[in-house]
Design a protein around this motif. Structure first.
Motif, PDB file in Angstrom:
ATOM      1  N   ALA A 104       0.827  -1.201   0.000  1.00  0.00           N
ATOM      2  CA  ALA A 104       0.000   0.000   0.000  1.00  0.00           C
ATOM      3  C   ALA A 104       0.866   1.258   0.000  1.00  0.00           C
ATOM      4  O   ALA A 104       0.547   2.246  -0.671  1.00  0.00           O
ATOM      5  CB  ALA A 104      -0.915   0.004   1.229  1.00  0.00           C
ATOM      6  N   THR A 105       1.978   1.219   0.734  1.00  0.00           N
ATOM      7  CA  THR A 105       2.882   2.372   0.776  1.00  0.00           C
ATOM      8  C   THR A 105       3.492   2.642  -0.592  1.00  0.00           C
ATOM      9  O   THR A 105       3.559   3.796  -1.043  1.00  0.00           O
ATOM     10  CB  THR A 105       4.004   2.132   1.800  1.00  0.00           C
ATOM     11  OG1 THR A 105       3.423   1.883   3.094  1.00  0.00           O
ATOM     12  CG2 THR A 105       4.929   3.334   1.885  1.00  0.00           C
ATOM     13  N   LEU A 106       3.927   1.597  -1.264  1.00  0.00           N
ATOM     14  CA  LEU A 106       4.497   1.759  -2.601  1.00  0.00           C
ATOM     15  C   LEU A 106       3.449   2.272  -3.589  1.00  0.00           C
ATOM     16  O   LEU A 106       3.753   3.093  -4.464  1.00  0.00           O
ATOM     17  CB  LEU A 106       5.074   0.429  -3.091  1.00  0.00           C
ATOM     18  CG  LEU A 106       6.320  -0.070  -2.353  1.00  0.00           C
ATOM     19  CD1 LEU A 106       6.723  -1.450  -2.870  1.00  0.00           C
ATOM     20  CD2 LEU A 106       7.473   0.913  -2.518  1.00  0.00           C
ATOM     21  N   ALA A 107       2.218   1.805  -3.433  1.00  0.00           N
ATOM     22  CA  ALA A 107       1.139   2.269  -4.312  1.00  0.00           C
ATOM     23  C   ALA A 107       0.880   3.755  -4.111  1.00  0.00           C
ATOM     24  O   ALA A 107       0.682   4.506  -5.083  1.00  0.00           O
ATOM     25  CB  ALA A 107      -0.130   1.459  -4.036  1.00  0.00           C
ATOM     26  N   ILE A 108       0.893   4.206  -2.862  1.00  0.00           N
ATOM     27  CA  ILE A 108       0.688   5.630  -2.571  1.00  0.00           C
ATOM     28  C   ILE A 108       1.818   6.470  -3.159  1.00  0.00           C
ATOM     29  O   ILE A 108       1.584   7.524  -3.762  1.00  0.00           O
ATOM     30  CB  ILE A 108       0.584   5.849  -1.057  1.00  0.00           C
ATOM     31  CG1 ILE A 108      -0.724   5.254  -0.528  1.00  0.00           C
ATOM     32  CG2 ILE A 108       0.657   7.343  -0.710  1.00  0.00           C
ATOM     33  CD1 ILE A 108      -0.818   5.221   0.977  1.00  0.00           C
ATOM     34  N   CYS A 109       3.063   5.999  -2.977  1.00  0.00           N
ATOM     35  CA  CYS A 109       4.211   6.732  -3.525  1.00  0.00           C
ATOM     36  C   CYS A 109       4.115   6.835  -5.048  1.00  0.00           C
ATOM     37  O   CYS A 109       4.390   7.899  -5.629  1.00  0.00           O
ATOM     38  CB  CYS A 109       5.515   6.029  -3.134  1.00  0.00           C
ATOM     39  SG  CYS A 109       5.890   6.111  -1.369  1.00  0.00           S
ATOM     40  N   THR A 110       3.697   5.751  -5.675  1.00  0.00           N
ATOM     41  CA  THR A 110       3.550   5.743  -7.141  1.00  0.00           C
ATOM     42  C   THR A 110       2.459   6.713  -7.574  1.00  0.00           C
ATOM     43  O   THR A 110       2.615   7.459  -8.554  1.00  0.00           O
ATOM     44  CB  THR A 110       3.215   4.328  -7.634  1.00  0.00           C
ATOM     45  OG1 THR A 110       4.254   3.421  -7.232  1.00  0.00           O
ATOM     46  CG2 THR A 110       3.096   4.302  -9.155  1.00  0.00           C
ATOM     47  N   PHE A 111       1.365   6.732  -6.830  1.00  0.00           N
ATOM     48  CA  PHE A 111       0.254   7.616  -7.165  1.00  0.00           C
ATOM     49  C   PHE A 111       0.657   9.072  -6.984  1.00  0.00           C
ATOM     50  O   PHE A 111       0.305   9.933  -7.808  1.00  0.00           O
ATOM     51  CB  PHE A 111      -0.953   7.286  -6.302  1.00  0.00           C
ATOM     52  CG  PHE A 111      -2.208   7.993  -6.723  1.00  0.00           C
ATOM     53  CD1 PHE A 111      -2.905   7.589  -7.858  1.00  0.00           C
ATOM     54  CD2 PHE A 111      -2.690   9.070  -6.004  1.00  0.00           C
ATOM     55  CE1 PHE A 111      -4.062   8.241  -8.265  1.00  0.00           C
ATOM     56  CE2 PHE A 111      -3.842   9.730  -6.395  1.00  0.00           C
ATOM     57  CZ  PHE A 111      -4.527   9.311  -7.523  1.00  0.00           C
ATOM     58  N   TYR A 112       1.390   9.366  -5.927  1.00  0.00           N
ATOM     59  CA  TYR A 112       1.872  10.738  -5.711  1.00  0.00           C
ATOM     60  C   TYR A 112       2.812  11.163  -6.841  1.00  0.00           C
ATOM     61  O   TYR A 112       2.765  12.311  -7.308  1.00  0.00           O
ATOM     62  CB  TYR A 112       2.595  10.841  -4.371  1.00  0.00           C
ATOM     63  CG  TYR A 112       1.692  11.124  -3.198  1.00  0.00           C
ATOM     64  CD1 TYR A 112       0.558  11.920  -3.327  1.00  0.00           C
ATOM     65  CD2 TYR A 112       1.978  10.601  -1.933  1.00  0.00           C
ATOM     66  CE1 TYR A 112      -0.262  12.185  -2.254  1.00  0.00           C
ATOM     67  CE2 TYR A 112       1.153  10.862  -0.843  1.00  0.00           C
ATOM     68  CZ  TYR A 112       0.042  11.655  -1.008  1.00  0.00           C
ATOM     69  OH  TYR A 112      -0.782  11.924   0.055  1.00  0.00           O
ATOM     70  N   LEU A 113       3.680  10.260  -7.247  1.00  0.00           N
ATOM     71  CA  LEU A 113       4.596  10.563  -8.341  1.00  0.00           C
ATOM     72  C   LEU A 113       3.826  10.827  -9.628  1.00  0.00           C
ATOM     73  O   LEU A 113       4.131  11.778 -10.365  1.00  0.00           O
ATOM     74  CB  LEU A 113       5.580   9.407  -8.541  1.00  0.00           C
ATOM     75  CG  LEU A 113       6.588   9.558  -9.693  1.00  0.00           C
ATOM     76  CD1 LEU A 113       7.474  10.781  -9.474  1.00  0.00           C
ATOM     77  CD2 LEU A 113       7.436   8.295  -9.826  1.00  0.00           C
ATOM     78  N   PHE A 114       2.815  10.016  -9.883  1.00  0.00           N
ATOM     79  CA  PHE A 114       1.977  10.197 -11.073  1.00  0.00           C
ATOM     80  C   PHE A 114       1.262  11.541 -11.013  1.00  0.00           C
ATOM     81  O   PHE A 114       1.188  12.273 -12.009  1.00  0.00           O
ATOM     82  CB  PHE A 114       0.960   9.059 -11.168  1.00  0.00           C
ATOM     83  CG  PHE A 114      -0.043   9.226 -12.275  1.00  0.00           C
ATOM     84  CD1 PHE A 114       0.311   9.036 -13.605  1.00  0.00           C
ATOM     85  CD2 PHE A 114      -1.353   9.589 -11.984  1.00  0.00           C
ATOM     86  CE1 PHE A 114      -0.615   9.198 -14.622  1.00  0.00           C
ATOM     87  CE2 PHE A 114      -2.291   9.748 -12.993  1.00  0.00           C
ATOM     88  CZ  PHE A 114      -1.918   9.557 -14.320  1.00  0.00           C
ATOM     89  N   GLY A 115       0.744  11.881  -9.827  1.00  0.00           N
ATOM     90  CA  GLY A 115       0.055  13.158  -9.675  1.00  0.00           C
ATOM     91  C   GLY A 115       0.985  14.331  -9.902  1.00  0.00           C
ATOM     92  O   GLY A 115       0.587  15.349 -10.490  1.00  0.00           O
ATOM     93  N   TRP A 116       2.244  14.202  -9.438  1.00  0.00           N
ATOM     94  CA  TRP A 116       3.214  15.278  -9.637  1.00  0.00           C
ATOM     95  C   TRP A 116       3.543  15.447 -11.118  1.00  0.00           C
ATOM     96  O   TRP A 116       3.629  16.565 -11.631  1.00  0.00           O
ATOM     97  CB  TRP A 116       4.480  14.976  -8.856  1.00  0.00           C
ATOM     98  CG  TRP A 116       5.582  15.968  -9.071  1.00  0.00           C
ATOM     99  CD1 TRP A 116       5.637  17.254  -8.612  1.00  0.00           C
ATOM    100  CD2 TRP A 116       6.778  15.768  -9.838  1.00  0.00           C
ATOM    101  NE1 TRP A 116       6.797  17.867  -9.034  1.00  0.00           N
ATOM    102  CE2 TRP A 116       7.515  16.984  -9.787  1.00  0.00           C
ATOM    103  CE3 TRP A 116       7.298  14.686 -10.543  1.00  0.00           C
ATOM    104  CZ2 TRP A 116       8.739  17.124 -10.435  1.00  0.00           C
ATOM    105  CZ3 TRP A 116       8.524  14.830 -11.182  1.00  0.00           C
ATOM    106  CH2 TRP A 116       9.229  16.041 -11.122  1.00  0.00           C
TER     107      TRP A 116
END
Length: 257
Positions: free
Chosen positions: A163-175
């Motif tokens: 879940a942590t890796l998924a959140i980091c990936t989503f934040y990166l995508f959003g950026w």
């Protein structure tokens, strides 16, 4: 003595230098433990407190400069970038963490101090609320772990890390999307955005259990003394993440008033 662990971090060969194997007259392995140079829970706790003091001191200085009229943005950006560099060096060179981790705390503090000042200027009183929320969350998670209400199993660890890796990936995508002028829902103050922030806070809090387990298991396995610094850094990273997420959530709620 069996030293294998289900924790991937603790399987790194660099972390298995706390014991020395010699052989007796019959050729059987005998493990000699250097207790003066091995990790302890108390040692990790003391270093975590020291890191917190360094981070808060650095943050307070930048905070004061901001409200004195100085432009602290370069300090924030510099602190964020250099602390990230120090973090990756510590990951690959854990033996250097006694020198790297204090520097990381100071640099991260510069970033946190500036960020907190910007939030406080826009939403007075927000920072203390975020600090209180972070402290209460830490205390609750510690008590749940201490009294074994929550146990860190392999499945628990896998879910939290995933879940942590998924959140980091989503934040990166959003950026990346924001660079092209596309703002995702996570940047607004809609109910969906608030719900997402709550979800992220829950995952960040669950990471605290992994940090507690890292410290306890590292001490049990008598890992090298420098792992106390490494574990303290891991705990500090989670606390900073949790604090930032509380800042963002409280800002979203305040902006809806």
């Amino acid at each position: 003595m069996e030293l294998k662990s289900r924790n991937p971090l603790l399987n790194n060969k660099a972390f298995n230098a706390g014991t020395t194997t010699v052989y007796d007259a019959d050729g059987r392995p005998v493990e000699i433990i250097d207790r003066e140079n091995t990790m302890t829970v108390n040692g990790a706790v003391n270093k975590s407190i020291l890191m917190l003091v360094l981070l808060v001191s650095s943050a307070f200085i930048v905070w004061q400069l901001f409200f004195a009229g100085y432009n602290v943005l370069p300090m924030m950006i510099g602190g964020a970038i250099t602390s990230l560099i120090v973090y990756f060096i510590a990951i690959y060179k854990p033996a250097y963490t006694p020198y790297l981790v204090p520097a990381y705390a100071v640099l991260e503090g510069a970033f946190i101090g500036g960020l907190s000042a910007f939030f406080e200027a826009r939403y007075p009183g927000l920072v203390m609320q975020a600090v209180a929320a972070t402290f209460v969350t830490f205390l609750v998670c510690f008590l749940l772990y201490r009294f074994k209400v929550v146990k860190v199993t392999q499945q628990f660890r896998s879910v939290v890390i995933g879940a942590t890796l998924a959140i980091c990936t989503f934040y990166l995508f959003g950026w990346i999307m924001s660079i092209f002028g596309v703002q995702l829902f996570i940047y607004g103050n809609s109910l969906i955005s608030i719900g997402f922030s709550v979800f992220v806070i829950v995952i960040a809090a669950l990471n605290l259990f992994l940090d507690f387990d890292l410290i306890e298991e590292g001490a049990r396995r008598r890992l090298p003394k420098y792992m106390e610094w490494f574990s303290a850094m891991a705990l500090m990273i989670t606390l900073v993440w949790l604090y930032i997420e509380f800042l963002k959530l409280l800002a979203k709620l305040s902006s809806r008033d």
